[in-house]
Design a protein around this motif. Structure first.
Motif, short mmCIF file in Angstrom:
data_model
loop_
_atom_site.label_atom_id
_atom_site.label_comp_id
_atom_site.label_asym_id
_atom_site.label_seq_id
_atom_site.Cartn_x
_atom_site.Cartn_y
_atom_site.Cartn_z
N SER A 274 44.40 36.19 34.87
CA SER A 274 44.88 35.74 36.19
C SER A 274 43.72 35.57 37.15
CB SER A 274 45.83 36.77 36.79
OG SER A 274 47.04 36.83 36.07
N CYS A 275 43.79 34.54 37.99
CA CYS A 275 42.76 34.32 39.01
C CYS A 275 43.20 34.99 40.31
CB CYS A 275 42.56 32.83 39.24
SG CYS A 275 43.98 32.05 40.04
N ALA A 276 42.39 34.85 41.34
CA ALA A 276 42.71 35.47 42.63
C ALA A 276 44.01 34.91 43.21
CB ALA A 276 41.55 35.27 43.60
N ALA A 277 44.37 33.68 42.83
CA ALA A 277 45.61 33.09 43.33
C ALA A 277 46.81 33.46 42.45
CB ALA A 277 45.47 31.56 43.41
N GLY A 278 46.57 34.22 41.39
CA GLY A 278 47.68 34.71 40.56
C GLY A 278 48.06 33.82 39.39
N SER A 279 47.30 32.74 39.15
CA SER A 279 47.62 31.88 38.01
C SER A 279 46.89 32.37 36.77
CB SER A 279 47.18 30.44 38.27
OG SER A 279 47.79 29.95 39.44
N LEU A 280 47.54 32.24 35.63
CA LEU A 280 46.97 32.70 34.37
C LEU A 280 46.15 31.56 33.74
CD1 LEU A 280 46.92 35.10 32.38
CD2 LEU A 280 49.00 34.17 31.35
N HIS A 281 44.82 31.61 33.97
CA HIS A 281 43.96 30.51 33.51
C HIS A 281 43.45 30.76 32.09
CE1 HIS A 281 43.28 28.25 37.27
NE2 HIS A 281 43.42 29.43 37.87
N ILE A 282 43.51 29.73 31.26
CA ILE A 282 42.88 29.79 29.93
C ILE A 282 41.38 29.95 30.16
CG2 ILE A 282 42.35 28.45 27.85
CD1 ILE A 282 45.10 27.07 28.26
N PRO B 141 47.55 21.64 39.63
CA PRO B 141 46.26 22.28 39.88
C PRO B 141 46.45 23.60 40.63
CG PRO B 141 46.55 20.36 41.30
CD PRO B 141 47.73 20.41 40.39
N CYS B 142 45.55 24.58 40.38
CA CYS B 142 45.69 25.90 41.00
C CYS B 142 44.97 25.93 42.35
CB CYS B 142 45.11 26.96 40.08
SG CYS B 142 45.24 28.62 40.77
N ASP B 143 45.54 26.71 43.26
CA ASP B 143 44.98 26.85 44.61
C ASP B 143 43.57 27.42 44.62
OD1 ASP B 143 47.26 25.85 45.69
OD2 ASP B 143 48.15 27.81 46.15
N CYS B 144 43.21 28.16 43.56
CA CYS B 144 41.90 28.81 43.55
C CYS B 144 40.77 27.81 43.35
CB CYS B 144 41.83 29.89 42.48
SG CYS B 144 41.60 29.23 40.82
N GLY B 145 41.11 26.58 42.92
CA GLY B 145 40.09 25.55 42.77
C GLY B 145 39.56 25.40 41.36
#
Ligand SMILES: [Zn+2]
Length: 437
Positions: free
Chosen positions: A260-268, A316-320
């Motif tokens: 998970s990134c700082a925005a809470g999305s689970l990134h590969i 796209p995720c908010d974390c960029g």
């Protein structure tokens, strides 16, 4: 600083750099370059891969023949690049498991035994530099800000060597055995006061209840779910109890797949593994991952198919970051079972414990299901190869279940063991460990 700490720090810095800078075409080129290097290495040092790829163009690595856990285990000796035999590695791993020795090594390599969630057991080897890479990378991807010292409480089924190395000046790690009685875990957590709490969601759920009952007094800023799938309703309950969001690490012994990134999305983790996704024939939105680990050389993982089913979030995720985002992981959400404690009351057994006591009992087990209808009872269904001796396997499984349950001071359960897996109901979620009623 010793060499291990320096290596971890080096990987930490580089992993942070790649997260910030590898995008689009640069990421593609990076994956391509590393994958080719690993394939070349495997061709030179792994007799199994060399034979497996005969007649294929190694440059076109995305189309090389696939492998899976069964194939890897059947060809273990030639699969690894150090010529270690499966018998020797398994002997060390099983002895460590029995004696609860968490430092099993052979020829300088750490040996890991995984029950996995895929239904088969597997054997994994890691060299010290690979462990350092793993530790540095996982720290870089889970610590989003570095303001001050972190106290991390990590709940694991057993404290394996693979995790032990992560401690350092920056971060204070404390391990807790998953089978520690809840009251003890609560008392120790109250003393340790972690800022970060990591464990399977089923365990986090128990701790959330302790918070609600006014027994557990900790204020972790971050909660990280591992080893099982985090269900939406569990996430909401845990998050509400602790007043913090719940993040995820999706990893198996085959590799670190997503965080998970700082925005809470689970990134590969696209710079660690090249993940190819194979759509299911009847539902193209659901996909099976095929992993190529871009780093590991001791036991190269190249075009390795996992049984988990993934759904990808195209937004796209908010974390960029443009590392792809996994929306859902299916197929790893198992239930907690209960056995009767000698001291009275019911004791929870987490899915990972159930998984291991069945799968590690006998090497011939291909797949299993465990169904609990009431506390103290367990129905086990085994898939075994044609011609295998079911009676002998069944005896091993029964002995392993009895020993495990006894180890945690519970009464002997009523166990039934049958041959054959219950067919899945179409559309229903597949659970290997299931609690009815
Ligand atoms: Zn993100």
């Amino acid at each position: 600083m010793n060499i291990t700490t320096l290596r971890i720090a080096g990987h930490f810095v580089r992993a942070r750099w790649r997260w910030a800078h590898l995008h689009g075409a640069a990421l593609q080129r990076y994956q391509e370059r590393r994958a080719r290097r690993i394939v070349e290495y495997a061709r030179a040092h792994s007799p199994f891969y060399r034979a497996h790829w005969a007649g294929h163009d190694p440059q076109n690595w995305r189309a090389l023949p696939m492998v899976d856990k069964q194939l890897m285990m059947a060809n273990f000796d030639g699969f690894n690049t150090r010529g270690l035999s499966r018998a020797a590695a398994l002997d060390v791993a099983l002895r460590a498991e029995r004696e609860r020795d968490f430092q099993p090594t052979l020829a300088g390599l750490t040996i890991g035994l995984s029950s996995g969630t895929s239904g088969h057991r597997g054997l994994f080897l890691a060299a010290p530099h690979e462990q350092a890479a793993w530790a540095g990378t996982i720290l870089a991807r889970t610590i989003h800000t570095l303001r001050r010292r972190l106290r991390v409480a990590f709940f694991l089924r057993s404290n394996s060597n693979l995790y032990e190395r992560v401690g350092g000046r920056l971060v204070q790690f404390r391990y807790f055995d998953l089978m520690l009685p809840l009251a003890d875990a609560v008392a120790q957590l109250n003393t340790f006061q972690p800022n970060v709490l990591i464990g399977p969601p089923s365990l986090l759920g128990f701790l959330a209840n302790s918070v609600a009952r006014g027994e557990l007094h900790i204020r972790p800023e971050r909660l990280i779910s591992v080893a099982e799938v985090l269900e939406t309703h569990d996430r909401a309950q845990i998050s509400a109890a602790f007043g913090a969001s719940v993040e995820q690490i999706y990893q198996c012994t085959e590799g670190l797949l997503a965080v998970s990134c700082a925005a809470g999305s689970l990134h590969i983790q696209e710079d660690i593994v090249a993940l190819q996704l194979e759509p299911l024939p009847d539902d193209p939105t659901r996909m099976l991952p095929i992993i190529t680990d871009l780093w590991r050389t001791t036991q190269p993982i190249i075009r390795y198919r996992l049984n988990d089913v993934l759904q990808i979030d195209p937004r796209p995720c908010d974390c960029g970051s443009n590392f792809r985002v996994i929306r859902v992981i299916e197929g790893r959400s198992d239930d907690v079972c209960y056995f009767e404690a000698h001291a009275g009351g019911e004791r929870p057994f987490f899915p990972d414990t159930i998984r291991r006591m069945i799968l590690l009992a006998n090497a011939q087990i291909l797949d299993y299901q465990a169904v609990q209808e009431r506390c103290g009872q367990l129905g086990i269904h085994l898939s075994i190869p044609d011609g295998a001796a079911f009676d002998a396997i069944s005896l091993d499984v029964r002995a392993s279940v009895m020993a495990t349950v006894a180890q945690y001071a519970c009464r002997p359960p009523r166990v039934t063991i049958e041959q054959g897996i219950i067919p899945a109901v179409p559309g229903a979620k597949r659970r290997r460990v299931q609690r009815l009623g």
